[in-house]
Design a protein around this motif. Sequence first.
Motif, mmCIF file in Angstrom:
data_model
loop_
_atom_site.group_PDB
_atom_site.id
_atom_site.type_symbol
_atom_site.label_atom_id
_atom_site.label_comp_id
_atom_site.label_asym_id
_atom_site.label_seq_id
_atom_site.Cartn_x
_atom_site.Cartn_y
_atom_site.Cartn_z
ATOM 1 N N THR A 87 0.836 -1.207 0.000
ATOM 2 C CA THR A 87 0.000 0.000 0.000
ATOM 3 C C THR A 87 0.871 1.258 0.000
ATOM 4 O OG1 THR A 87 -1.773 -1.161 1.158
ATOM 5 C CG2 THR A 87 -1.796 1.244 1.254
ATOM 6 N N GLU A 88 1.956 1.231 0.758
ATOM 7 C CA GLU A 88 2.859 2.379 0.760
ATOM 8 C C GLU A 88 3.414 2.649 -0.630
ATOM 9 O OE1 GLU A 88 5.937 2.408 3.642
ATOM 10 O OE2 GLU A 88 4.668 1.741 5.282
ATOM 11 N N ARG A 89 3.811 1.580 -1.317
ATOM 12 C CA ARG A 89 4.344 1.739 -2.671
ATOM 13 C C ARG A 89 3.291 2.362 -3.599
ATOM 14 N NH1 ARG A 89 9.049 1.848 -1.387
ATOM 15 N NH2 ARG A 89 10.425 0.038 -1.342
ATOM 16 N N LEU A 90 2.045 1.922 -3.447
ATOM 17 C CA LEU A 90 0.953 2.467 -4.255
ATOM 18 C C LEU A 90 0.818 3.965 -4.018
ATOM 19 C CD1 LEU A 90 -1.658 2.094 -6.024
ATOM 20 C CD2 LEU A 90 -2.872 1.732 -3.865
ATOM 21 N N VAL A 91 0.820 4.368 -2.761
ATOM 22 C CA VAL A 91 0.654 5.784 -2.413
ATOM 23 C C VAL A 91 1.835 6.601 -2.946
ATOM 24 C CG1 VAL A 91 0.465 7.429 -0.515
ATOM 25 C CG2 VAL A 91 -0.758 5.235 -0.409
ATOM 26 N N GLU A 92 3.035 6.071 -2.765
ATOM 27 C CA GLU A 92 4.217 6.785 -3.256
ATOM 28 C C GLU A 92 4.167 6.974 -4.767
ATOM 29 O OE1 GLU A 92 7.696 5.643 -0.035
ATOM 30 O OE2 GLU A 92 7.253 4.215 -1.643
ATOM 31 N N ASN A 93 3.759 5.913 -5.482
ATOM 32 C CA ASN A 93 3.699 5.995 -6.949
ATOM 33 C C ASN A 93 2.579 6.909 -7.428
ATOM 34 O OD1 ASN A 93 5.856 4.224 -7.225
ATOM 35 N ND2 ASN A 93 4.553 2.415 -7.310
ATOM 36 N N GLN A 109 -1.653 9.984 6.696
ATOM 37 C CA GLN A 109 -2.927 10.579 6.317
ATOM 38 C C GLN A 109 -3.161 10.466 4.813
ATOM 39 O OE1 GLN A 109 -5.150 11.506 8.582
ATOM 40 N NE2 GLN A 109 -6.577 11.710 6.876
ATOM 41 N N LYS A 110 -2.128 10.639 4.027
ATOM 42 C CA LYS A 110 -2.250 10.485 2.578
ATOM 43 C C LYS A 110 -2.580 9.040 2.218
ATOM 44 C CE LYS A 110 0.799 14.327 1.325
ATOM 45 N NZ LYS A 110 -0.278 15.133 0.697
ATOM 46 N N CYS A 111 -2.025 8.088 2.970
ATOM 47 C CA CYS A 111 -2.337 6.670 2.746
ATOM 48 C C CYS A 111 -3.823 6.397 2.964
ATOM 49 C CB CYS A 111 -1.502 5.781 3.663
ATOM 50 S SG CYS A 111 0.241 5.670 3.221
ATOM 51 N N TYR A 112 -4.359 6.942 4.035
ATOM 52 C CA TYR A 112 -5.786 6.757 4.321
ATOM 53 C C TYR A 112 -6.649 7.271 3.168
ATOM 54 C CZ TYR A 112 -5.327 5.319 9.226
ATOM 55 O OH TYR A 112 -5.058 4.618 10.376
ATOM 56 N N GLN A 113 -6.280 8.422 2.637
ATOM 57 C CA GLN A 113 -7.064 9.012 1.552
ATOM 58 C C GLN A 113 -6.990 8.179 0.283
ATOM 59 O OE1 GLN A 113 -5.281 12.900 1.342
ATOM 60 N NE2 GLN A 113 -6.260 13.625 3.235
ATOM 61 N N VAL A 114 -5.809 7.702 -0.045
ATOM 62 C CA VAL A 114 -5.635 6.930 -1.278
ATOM 63 C C VAL A 114 -6.337 5.581 -1.184
ATOM 64 C CG1 VAL A 114 -3.943 5.738 -2.734
ATOM 65 C CG2 VAL A 114 -3.502 8.085 -1.968
ATOM 66 N N VAL A 115 -6.170 4.884 -0.054
ATOM 67 C CA VAL A 115 -6.763 3.550 0.039
ATOM 68 C C VAL A 115 -8.293 3.612 0.052
ATOM 69 C CG1 VAL A 115 -4.757 2.572 1.212
ATOM 70 C CG2 VAL A 115 -6.659 3.427 2.586
#
Length: 798
Positions: A87-93, A109-115
Amino acid sequence: MLSKKYKPSETEAKLSKFWESNQIYTFHPEDSGDIYSIDTPPPTVSGKLHIGHIFSYTQAEMIARYKRMQGYNVFYPFGFDDNGLPTERLVENDLKIQAKDIPRSVFTQKCYQVVEAYEQEFQALWHSLGFSCDWNLVYRTIEPRTQRISQKSFIDLYKQNKAYLEESPVLYCTHCQTSIAQAELESKELDTTFNHIPFMVDGQVLEIATTRPELLYACQAIFVHPEDTKNAHWIGKKAQVPLYDFTVPILADQDVDMHKGSGMVMCCTFGDTKDLEWYKTYSFDYKKAIDIHGFMAEEVPYIGGMHVKKARQRIIELLTEQNLLIKKYAIQHTVSVHERCGHPIEIMPSKQWYIDILTHKDTLLALADHINWYPSYMKTRYTTWVENLKWNWCISRQRYFGVPFPVWYCEKCGAIMVADETALPVNPLETAPPSPCSCGSTDFRPESAVLDTWATSSVTPLINARYGEPDDMTDQLLPMSMRTQAHEIIRTWAFYTMAKTYFHFGIIPWKDIMICGFVLARKGEKISKSKKNAKLEPKKLIETHSADCVRYWAASAKLGTDTTFSEDDLKVSKRFITKLWNAAKFSLMHLEDWEPCQVDHVLPQDQWILDRSRLARDKASQHLDQYEIGLARQVLDSFFWHDYCDHYLELVKDRLYKPDVHGKKNRQSAQYAIYHTLLTVLKAYSIFTPFITEEIYKAYYETYESTPSIHLTKWQKATSMDTFSIAFGDYLKMILSDVRKYKSEKALSMKDAIGCLTLTIPEAYTHAFEGVLQDLYATTHAERIVVEVGDDFELIMC
């Protein structure tokens, strides 16, 4: 009654709303009936879903529908695995950022929004496929309730001394910047060079071949196989390491491959897992060569501070310049890489959290015998993995977006402080312990690592059962009825779940495990996001071809086997959808003037199709009881296409259209058979193609069956079967097939007349054939049919 043409785009949207608004698939724990509970894999939120996901998830969904129609109270939850490195890789990309470059709280917080956006997309896709899960039971592996259960699991294992903190060499991915577990290793063939280097022993050259000359500084020993007659004379001596001018012992060990390279091998800290085994066995000192970023340690002469690959090149240059390189040649060799990124792993000392599994290997092996494996040979994959385990499970990850360890460390005495279970979930980076350490200090250092995502997804049975929550259903649901998953994660998800459930409760996590295969690209590789070969987006396929078409294809393979996919494969599905609609339209057209009721007059051929439909249903049921969806569909397809459409409907067509010729009672016999046979067909196919079967059911059967949805009807097995009727039907099929073949060979139309049919049949069937003659005359267009008695069946046409 039914429109001329089936319109899936309209039907599927309409029925999805109907199922949702009427809560057709809602689980009611208070309902009667045994609970059938499914532990469904929460898809990793790491990108778009592809056709491989559709294949395996849809197969499991079909089992949920089947069990519901068998009378079970089906508990079918869904989840999303939305934390951890993928999931981190997805958010970073997606956001073009790096987690290490921004504050952890901002990145989280950005991870929460993306997922959240991806999960809405995932859920919409499963909805569009008609998944019959209860969306009230949905969970996410990063949500507070799941974090609470996951942290509680950790604390329980810590109190049992099964979870422990230790500083020791660990598998480490310098690319992902985290420790990993043995189950996350993959083998990969890489190009490199084999470098033959001279070590000096008493003025003589001892030749060592290595792919990792950059580790010469960390060399601990040279190993020789004790039975290697060519090199055994070196054992017990000391060898001088080239470039660095220190000596190491030459030792004997059975694990040396004397047929590889020069037949001798150097042990360094650490080149591979074998180095680590020797390091532990022989109690070598640790000499640091590589840091956690994948660079050589600053203290390494000549190459300190260089990236490992550049350091390797530089050492080879130095060896060449000083005439210390005997020879060098290109090879391909197998390297352990991190499955998430494909980069080679390193081994380095680090303080990490582990779960002790090596002590319990025998118990974990024995657990497999108490679970039903489908297909059965998948059990071997599990046992082989457990038998070859060499590492305890490292559960700490040096990442950002995950479930925190509920742990602090006393800065004064180093004691471990674990959170109180009533306070969970906690983030030690944001919350202090509620009380001082036993030494009196209130100065604590929080654990910054997060739990391995498998440490959370391995407790999905506990998450489903809401373990420790106010609505805890552990006693009702554990062990769960079935786990469904792919075969590649037997070593992770299956194994870790079995280990954790046993450690917590002393039981197996589920009674059955259903192992699905992969979808392969045409060139023979698994379709996956990482390989960039998943070009056929499920959403587009569904919009173009319909959900039922995609589902029907997903039911085509034998359980556990891999299959290929191209869009052309859906042509078979489309032909089936068209055939089912047309067959139902024809059948229901002849039921418009018939009120369903029991009849006292059923012709033998009508009884045959009724019994044959039940036989097909029961054979399909036997396969589904073994989770063999593809085999079940084959049985139903054979019956529907050949027995019902090709033979029976053709046989009774004239009788349906001409009651004045055949008699009203004979027509009612056919109507009775069609009503029940088509209903059996619709029920059986409803698990594969829920939309079209529901549409046909609601157009006619809902009025008479008093059930609002075909998916709430029951699919029950027959208590007995009329073998005489089945055998009689086989004779009928042979007659019709032979007549068709004869006319085709003579270039005749099926409506063209033939002179005479002479049938020879066993005496027991003569009375039955008296009841079918009128249909045979109408179907074959024979001018005369003669029935004779004989031991064996025979058909003569003239």
